[in-house]
Design a protein around this motif. Sequence first.
Motif, short mmCIF file in Angstrom:
data_model
loop_
_atom_site.label_atom_id
_atom_site.label_comp_id
_atom_site.label_asym_id
_atom_site.label_seq_id
_atom_site.Cartn_x
_atom_site.Cartn_y
_atom_site.Cartn_z
N THR A 1 0.87 -1.18 0.00
CA THR A 1 0.00 0.00 0.00
C THR A 1 0.90 1.23 0.00
O THR A 1 1.66 1.46 0.94
N TRP A 2 0.84 1.99 -1.08
CA TRP A 2 1.68 3.16 -1.22
C TRP A 2 1.06 4.34 -0.49
O TRP A 2 -0.15 4.47 -0.45
N PRO A 3 1.87 5.20 0.10
CA PRO A 3 1.31 6.36 0.80
C PRO A 3 0.71 7.35 -0.20
O PRO A 3 1.15 7.44 -1.35
N THR A 4 -0.28 8.09 0.27
CA THR A 4 -0.88 9.11 -0.57
C THR A 4 0.07 10.30 -0.67
O THR A 4 1.06 10.40 0.06
N LYS A 5 -0.26 11.22 -1.57
CA LYS A 5 0.57 12.41 -1.74
C LYS A 5 0.60 13.23 -0.44
O LYS A 5 1.64 13.75 -0.05
N ASN A 6 -0.54 13.30 0.23
CA ASN A 6 -0.63 14.06 1.48
C ASN A 6 0.21 13.40 2.59
O ASN A 6 0.90 14.10 3.34
N GLU A 7 0.15 12.09 2.69
CA GLU A 7 0.96 11.38 3.69
C GLU A 7 2.45 11.57 3.42
O GLU A 7 3.23 11.79 4.34
N THR A 8 2.83 11.50 2.15
CA THR A 8 4.24 11.69 1.78
C THR A 8 4.71 13.09 2.15
O THR A 8 5.81 13.27 2.68
N ASN B 1 3.41 15.03 4.51
CA ASN B 1 3.47 15.13 5.97
C ASN B 1 4.72 14.45 6.53
O ASN B 1 5.39 15.00 7.41
#
Length: 60
Positions: A20-27, A29
Amino acid sequence: MAKKKDGFIKSVSREFKKITWPTKNETLNYSLLVIIVSVITGLLIWLLDIVFGNILGFLM
């Protein structure tokens, strides 16, 4: 020998589907968190260097 390679490739593709790849927002943060922690750590080391340098300069 070919069976071992086929089994390896199949197991790799099965494991790859579990990622499961992180979302753009998680990346964003996580990146900001790393930058902030790095800056704070750098400042603490810099301050300790100044304090210990002054202590050594005072003693010598």
